[in-house]
Design a protein around this motif. Structure first.
Motif, PDB file in Angstrom:
ATOM      1  N   ALA A 116       0.796  -1.498   0.569  1.00 28.68           N
ATOM      2  CA  ALA A 116      -0.196   0.245  -0.038  1.00 28.68           C
ATOM      3  C   ALA A 116       0.693   1.158  -0.086  1.00 28.68           C
ATOM      4  N   ASP A 117       0.677   2.093  -0.672  1.00 27.97           N
ATOM      5  CA  ASP A 117       0.637   3.350  -0.417  1.00 27.97           C
ATOM      6  C   ASP A 117       0.505   4.187   0.557  1.00 27.97           C
ATOM      7  N   ARG A 118       1.888   4.802   1.659  1.00 28.49           N
ATOM      8  CA  ARG A 118       2.034   5.198   3.346  1.00 28.49           C
ATOM      9  C   ARG A 118       1.465   6.332   2.763  1.00 28.49           C
ATOM     10  N   THR A 119       2.652   7.582   2.282  1.00 29.44           N
ATOM     11  CA  THR A 119       2.859   8.750   1.765  1.00 29.44           C
ATOM     12  C   THR A 119       1.438   9.775   2.200  1.00 29.44           C
ATOM     13  N   LYS A 120       0.514   9.136   2.519  1.00 23.19           N
ATOM     14  CA  LYS A 120      -0.440  10.283   3.007  1.00 23.19           C
ATOM     15  C   LYS A 120      -0.820   9.963   4.588  1.00 23.19           C
ATOM     16  N   GLN A 121      -0.908   8.559   4.760  1.00 21.02           N
ATOM     17  CA  GLN A 121      -1.082   8.327   5.917  1.00 21.02           C
ATOM     18  C   GLN A 121       0.030   7.795   7.481  1.00 21.02           C
ATOM     19  N   HIS A 122      -0.248   7.778   8.164  1.00 19.07           N
ATOM     20  CA  HIS A 122       0.583   8.456   9.348  1.00 19.07           C
ATOM     21  C   HIS A 122       0.071   6.785  10.269  1.00 19.07           C
ATOM     22  N   LEU A 123       0.526   6.738  11.988  1.00 14.52           N
ATOM     23  CA  LEU A 123       0.728   5.970  12.329  1.00 14.52           C
ATOM     24  C   LEU A 123      -0.118   6.275  13.317  1.00 14.52           C
ATOM     25  N   VAL A 124      -1.227   5.419  14.345  1.00 12.52           N
ATOM     26  CA  VAL A 124      -1.916   5.919  15.612  1.00 12.52           C
ATOM     27  C   VAL A 124      -2.090   4.571  16.199  1.00 12.52           C
ATOM     28  N   ILE A 125      -1.715   5.251  17.879  1.00 14.62           N
ATOM     29  CA  ILE A 125      -1.227   4.372  18.891  1.00 14.62           C
ATOM     30  C   ILE A 125      -2.474   4.510  19.946  1.00 14.62           C
ATOM     31  N   TYR A 126      -2.825   3.690  20.259  1.00 12.13           N
ATOM     32  CA  TYR A 126      -3.853   4.022  21.041  1.00 12.13           C
ATOM     33  C   TYR A 126      -3.579   3.016  22.182  1.00 12.13           C
ATOM     34  N   LYS A 127      -4.312   3.669  23.764  1.00 12.64           N
ATOM     35  CA  LYS A 127      -4.405   2.609  24.872  1.00 12.64           C
ATOM     36  C   LYS A 127      -5.552   2.869  25.857  1.00 12.64           C
ATOM     37  N   ASN A 128      -5.816   1.485  25.729  1.00 10.53           N
ATOM     38  CA  ASN A 128      -7.380   1.647  26.625  1.00 10.53           C
ATOM     39  C   ASN A 128      -8.144   2.124  25.668  1.00 10.53           C
ATOM     40  N   ALA A 129      -8.442   2.442  24.114  1.00 14.37           N
ATOM     41  CA  ALA A 129      -8.930   2.664  23.319  1.00 14.37           C
ATOM     42  C   ALA A 129      -8.888   4.389  23.029  1.00 14.37           C
ATOM     43  N   THR A 130      -8.188   5.190  24.060  1.00 15.28           N
ATOM     44  CA  THR A 130      -7.355   6.225  23.506  1.00 15.28           C
ATOM     45  C   THR A 130      -6.653   6.548  22.836  1.00 15.28           C
ATOM     46  N   LYS A 131      -6.594   7.597  21.982  1.00 12.31           N
ATOM     47  CA  LYS A 131      -5.884   7.784  20.998  1.00 12.31           C
ATOM     48  C   LYS A 131      -4.259   8.189  21.534  1.00 12.31           C
ATOM     49  N   THR A 132      -3.151   8.209  21.955  1.00 11.26           N
ATOM     50  CA  THR A 132      -2.028   8.550  22.556  1.00 11.26           C
ATOM     51  C   THR A 132      -0.903   8.814  21.753  1.00 11.26           C
ATOM     52  N   PHE A 133      -0.682   8.595  20.896  1.00 12.55           N
ATOM     53  CA  PHE A 133       0.443   9.014  19.759  1.00 12.55           C
ATOM     54  C   PHE A 133       0.467   8.319  18.505  1.00 12.55           C
ATOM     55  N   GLU A 134       1.110   9.705  17.997  1.00 16.24           N
ATOM     56  CA  GLU A 134       0.722   9.633  16.105  1.00 16.24           C
ATOM     57  C   GLU A 134       2.017   9.806  15.771  1.00 16.24           C
ATOM     58  N   GLY A 135       2.248   9.425  14.666  1.00 16.57           N
ATOM     59  CA  GLY A 135       3.895   9.347  13.545  1.00 16.57           C
ATOM     60  C   GLY A 135       3.389  10.298  12.611  1.00 16.57           C
ATOM     61  N   GLU A 136       4.018  10.713  12.154  1.00 16.90           N
ATOM     62  CA  GLU A 136       4.402  11.933  10.792  1.00 16.90           C
ATOM     63  C   GLU A 136       3.914  11.295   9.875  1.00 16.90           C
ATOM     64  N   VAL A 137       2.875  11.956   8.412  1.00 19.01           N
ATOM     65  CA  VAL A 137       2.687  10.942   7.808  1.00 19.01           C
ATOM     66  C   VAL A 137       3.518  11.245   6.532  1.00 19.01           C
ATOM     67  N   GLY A 138       3.382   9.669   6.394  1.00 16.51           N
ATOM     68  CA  GLY A 138       4.529   8.963   5.452  1.00 16.51           C
ATOM     69  C   GLY A 138       5.572   8.575   5.432  1.00 16.51           C
ATOM     70  N   GLU A 139       5.365   8.087   7.313  1.00 16.18           N
ATOM     71  CA  GLU A 139       6.065   7.150   8.056  1.00 16.18           C
ATOM     72  C   GLU A 139       6.004   6.412   8.586  1.00 16.18           C
ATOM     73  N   LYS A 140       6.485   5.574   8.475  1.00 22.13           N
ATOM     74  CA  LYS A 140       6.354   3.774   8.773  1.00 22.13           C
ATOM     75  C   LYS A 140       6.394   3.771  10.607  1.00 22.13           C
ATOM     76  N   THR A 141       6.791   4.499  11.251  1.00 24.24           N
ATOM     77  CA  THR A 141       7.193   4.179  12.754  1.00 24.24           C
ATOM     78  C   THR A 141       6.303   5.230  13.452  1.00 24.24           C
ATOM     79  N   VAL A 142       5.937   4.818  14.706  1.00 23.72           N
ATOM     80  CA  VAL A 142       5.465   5.556  15.300  1.00 23.72           C
ATOM     81  C   VAL A 142       6.317   5.139  16.458  1.00 23.72           C
ATOM     82  N   ALA A 143       6.642   6.182  17.531  1.00 22.92           N
ATOM     83  CA  ALA A 143       7.251   6.601  18.999  1.00 22.92           C
ATOM     84  C   ALA A 143       6.217   6.462  20.228  1.00 22.92           C
ATOM     85  N   ILE A 144       6.320   4.889  21.009  1.00 18.84           N
ATOM     86  CA  ILE A 144       5.599   5.459  22.633  1.00 18.84           C
ATOM     87  C   ILE A 144       6.842   6.105  23.903  1.00 18.84           C
ATOM     88  N   THR A 145       6.821   7.263  24.122  1.00 18.63           N
ATOM     89  CA  THR A 145       7.402   7.506  24.478  1.00 18.63           C
ATOM     90  C   THR A 145       6.656   8.171  26.368  1.00 18.63           C
TER      91      THR A 145
END
Length: 92
Positions: free
Chosen positions: A2-31
């Motif tokens: 899939a073309d991910r150039t206009k998408q980003h990763l989103v991390i959820y904890k307990n159904a709450t969005k907690t972290f978002e990556g950068e558009v076009g990147e295939k990584t997101v940090a939990i900090t």
């Protein structure tokens, strides 16, 4: 793939969005976790987002945050010995 150039990763904890990556990147940090924290599989979930729609969520695998013991000690007894074009630096 899939073309991910206009998408980003989103991390959820307990159904709450907690972290978002950068558009076009295939990584997101939990900090912000303490050293040695043990995270069980499924404590966090990840999904792709285009800003409007999201994919199904997938469990993040288990991991343990690095502890302070895994980080090398600070360099001590540093010395610099001049050379013809700079210096040789040593430390313990």
């Amino acid at each position: 793939m899939a073309d991910r150039t206009k998408q980003h990763l989103v991390i959820y904890k307990n159904a709450t969005k907690t972290f978002e990556g950068e558009v076009g990147e295939k990584t997101v940090a939990i900090t912000g976790l303490d050293a040695g924290t043990v995270v069980a599989e499924g404590d966090y979930q990840v999904a792709w987002s285009d800003g409007t729609n999201e994919s199904d969520k997938v469990d993040v695998p288990a991991f343990t945050v690095n502890s302070a013991e895994t980080k090398p000690e600070v360099v001590s007894n540093v010395t610099a010995t001049p050379t013809d074009d700079g210096a040789n630096v040593t430390g313990e």
